[in-house]
Design an enzyme around this catalytic site. Structure first.
Site, PDB file in Angstrom:
ATOM      1  N   GLU A   1       0.785  -1.132   0.103  1.00 56.27           N
ATOM      2  CA  GLU A   1       0.148  -0.022  -0.065  1.00 56.27           C
ATOM      3  C   GLU A   1       0.795   1.326  -0.057  1.00 56.27           C
ATOM      4  O   GLU A   1       0.330   2.505  -0.283  1.00 56.27           O
ATOM      5  CB  GLU A   1      -0.973  -0.061   1.270  1.00 56.27           C
ATOM      6  CG  GLU A   1      -2.299   0.590   0.976  1.00 56.27           C
ATOM      7  CD  GLU A   1      -3.324   0.245   1.984  1.00 56.27           C
ATOM      8  OE1 GLU A   1      -4.429  -0.084   1.613  1.00 56.27           O
ATOM      9  OE2 GLU A   1      -2.972   0.252   3.066  1.00 56.27           O
TER      10      GLU A   1
ATOM     11  N   HIS B   1       7.401 -27.032  -0.940  1.00 53.82           N
ATOM     12  CA  HIS B   1       6.829 -28.089  -1.482  1.00 53.82           C
ATOM     13  C   HIS B   1       5.535 -27.559  -2.608  1.00 53.82           C
ATOM     14  O   HIS B   1       4.460 -28.409  -2.716  1.00 53.82           O
ATOM     15  CB  HIS B   1       6.366 -29.069  -0.460  1.00 53.82           C
ATOM     16  CG  HIS B   1       7.432 -29.786   0.149  1.00 53.82           C
ATOM     17  ND1 HIS B   1       7.865 -30.926  -0.064  1.00 53.82           N
ATOM     18  CD2 HIS B   1       7.930 -29.334   1.243  1.00 53.82           C
ATOM     19  CE1 HIS B   1       8.828 -30.926   0.736  1.00 53.82           C
ATOM     20  NE2 HIS B   1       8.926 -29.996   1.564  1.00 53.82           N
TER      21      HIS B   1
ATOM     22  N   LYS C   1     -13.273   1.963  -3.249  1.00 49.04           N
ATOM     23  CA  LYS C   1     -14.343   2.449  -2.412  1.00 49.04           C
ATOM     24  C   LYS C   1     -15.302   3.241  -3.154  1.00 49.04           C
ATOM     25  O   LYS C   1     -16.630   2.886  -3.118  1.00 49.04           O
ATOM     26  CB  LYS C   1     -13.762   3.162  -1.301  1.00 49.04           C
ATOM     27  CG  LYS C   1     -13.109   2.457  -0.209  1.00 49.04           C
ATOM     28  CD  LYS C   1     -12.709   3.326   1.007  1.00 49.04           C
ATOM     29  CE  LYS C   1     -11.615   2.853   1.858  1.00 49.04           C
ATOM     30  NZ  LYS C   1     -10.942   3.709   2.704  1.00 49.04           N
TER      31      LYS C   1
HETATM   32  O1  PA5 Z   1      -3.020   2.024   5.961  1.00 47.72           O
HETATM   33  C1  PA5 Z   1      -4.018   2.493   5.844  1.00 47.72           C
HETATM   34  O2  PA5 Z   1      -4.096   3.709   5.937  1.00 47.72           O
HETATM   35  C2  PA5 Z   1      -5.168   1.417   5.425  1.00 47.72           C
HETATM   36  O3  PA5 Z   1      -4.995   0.157   5.200  1.00 47.72           O
HETATM   37  C3  PA5 Z   1      -6.298   1.762   6.359  1.00 47.72           C
HETATM   38  O4  PA5 Z   1      -5.754   0.973   7.635  1.00 47.72           O
HETATM   39  C4  PA5 Z   1      -7.640   0.919   6.062  1.00 47.72           C
HETATM   40  O5  PA5 Z   1      -8.042   1.258   5.255  1.00 47.72           O
HETATM   41  C5  PA5 Z   1      -8.578   1.130   7.135  1.00 47.72           C
HETATM   42  O6  PA5 Z   1      -8.840   2.421   7.319  1.00 47.72           O
HETATM   43  P1  PA5 Z   1      -9.828   3.016   8.728  1.00 47.72           P
HETATM   44  O7  PA5 Z   1      -8.907   2.662   9.891  1.00 47.72           O
HETATM   45  O8  PA5 Z   1      -9.744   4.165   8.537  1.00 47.72           O
HETATM   46  O9  PA5 Z   1     -11.021   2.159   8.845  1.00 47.72           O
END
Ligand code: PA5
Length: 424
Positions: A279, A300, A414
């Site tokens: 990410e 394996h 989203k």
């Molecule tokens: O690293 C990030 O920012 C994302 O992976 C968030 O943690 C994830 O989308 C969850 O977001 P939130 O804590 O706002 O629900």
């Protein structure tokens, strides 16, 4: 406690120290400008005095352990992966940690079967809920919280509000509004720390304390890492060396990094690492694809591809010198399986030798191997390693010239999903 420095070594790889060190000035520049990004509060937070916060997490965790059989953690992405990683790495394989209770996760998917089964699993068990969302509006945890909130109210009536703990932003978001109105207890996710860099905040620390993990030891390891890895000189900073090595391998055409380890308890740690790097770096049509393997199991299966398939991957091997728990191979007079020659050895010794053999074989197969060595698999060194990877990841993304702290691609999914849901 002080640990020997985490060691980063290359095994049979064409990269040379002198070429790595050519990045010295670039790394120094990034090191200096990194704190100017938003969401870099995690860089110094382990060094700051966290005593009060840790005390209050410990207090709530003790209450939960005393009053519940299960803690249901609601969260997705950075809001659950770190807690699950540490919990799974340190808990016994079978059963629970001595001082912990069961911690289960929901709101990490939208499977109806999963959440329905969870509700029946909770029947007759005493339950607490910790809902974790920084934005307070992410669909998966929001839906799961709607279900769990009604479930708790149904089971505990007015007392439900004592059993729901909210971890969210200090002032923003729908969840914050709900928590204030209902009077739920709250832990704050610092506004200058983003989801995947938040495991060392209440996001990760409350669930793992409930699971019976020593959060002070985790934070002590992270503190040592934060101090050591504040060094701007590439030659003396192994997190930066690792970042440069993977960057150089990427430049040479390797497009996949495999994080590998030989302890099955680290599977979920791998998942945390995968999210952190995936990410943070996968942007603007750039970035190494982070993948993971657990050996010897995966030797394996995908092992064949690594050894012999398309030459597109390199391996980062996590090596802990000491693992708690071991068993000697028993001597058997019959020796029908021909294994008595191993009977003076323990499983961990054999595992360590298979690790050496695998690294050498993969290097021979043209797979560069970076080895990250730590003395022991425990709270302290995991705390160190978590910080190490966060620092390396931030440097690595900056070397690629992408922002390590945003995730525009996730927002796209989203938006599309919401459009479709509203259409129907
Ligand atoms: O690293 C990030 O920012 C994302 O992976 C968030 O943690 C994830 O989308 C969850 O977001 P939130 O804590 O706002 O629900």
């Amino acid at each position: 406690m002080q640990i020997e420095k985490l060691k980063t070594t290359l095994i049979n790889c064409s990269l040379e120290e002198k070429d790595i060190l050519k990045y010295k000035y670039k790394v120094q520049d990034i090191h200096q400008t990194l704190p100017q990004f938003d969401l870099t509060g995690w860089i110094d937070s382990p060094i700051q005095n966290q005593q009060e916060l840790l005390d209050s997490i410990d207090r709530v965790a003790s209450e939960i352990r005393a009053c519940a059989d299960v803690l249901v953690v609601i969260g997705v992405g950075g809001s659950f992966l770190g807690a699950r990683a540490i919990q799974e790495a340190l808990k016994p394989y079978f059963g629970l940690a001595e001082h912990g209770i069961e911690v289960v996760y929901v709101g990490l998917n939208m499977s109806g079967a999963y959440i329905k089964e969870l509700l029946s699993y909770l029947d007759k068990k005493q339950v607490y809920v910790n809902v974790i969302s920084k934005s307070g509006g992410t669909m998966e945890p929001a839906l799961a919280f709607r279900v769990m909130r009604l479930y708790m109210e149904d089971r505990y009536g007015e007392k439900a509000s004592e059993r729901i703990i909210v971890t969210t932003d200090v002032e923003k978001g729908i969840l914050k509004g709900i928590a204030d109105k209902a009077g739920y207890r709250q832990f704050v996710i610092p506004s200058n720390i983003g989801g995947r860099y938040s495991v060392l905040t209440p996001v990760g620390l409350l669930p793992i304390a409930v699971a019976g993990v020593d959060i002070r030891a985790i934070m002590a390891g992270a503190k040592q890492a934060a101090e050591e890895l504040s060094e701007s000189d590439l030659a003396n900073n192994d997190a930066y060396k690792y970042a440069v090595m993977r960057h150089m391998l990427y430049q040479e055409g390797y497009s996949i990094e495999l994080l590998a380890s030989f302890e099955p308890g680290l599977n979920k740690f791998h998942e945390w690492w995968k999210q952190l790097f995936g990410e943070s770096e996968g942007k603007e049509k750039k970035g190494l694809y982070p993948s993971t393997v657990n050996f010897s199991t995966d030797l394996h299966s995908i092992g064949q591809f690594i050894q012999d398939g398309s030459p597109i991957m390199f391996e980062t091997l996590l090596h802990f010198h000491e693992i708690e728990g071991d068993l000697q191979v028993p001597f058997d007079e019959r020796d029908e399986d021909g294994l008595n020659y191993l009977s003076s050895r323990t499983f961990n010794e054999i595992n360590a030798i298979s690790k050496q053999g695998t690294a050498l074989a993969h290097a021979e197969g043209g797979v560069p191997v970076i080895q990250l060595e730590l003395p022991k698999l425990d709270e302290y060194h995991l705390g160190y390693l978590i910080y190490f990877f966060m620092k390396a990841c931030a440097m690595s993304a900056c070397l690629l010239e992408v922002n390590p702290f945003d995730q525009p691609g996730v927002e796209a999914y989203k938006r599309k999903m919401l459009e479709l849901l509203k259409e129907k």
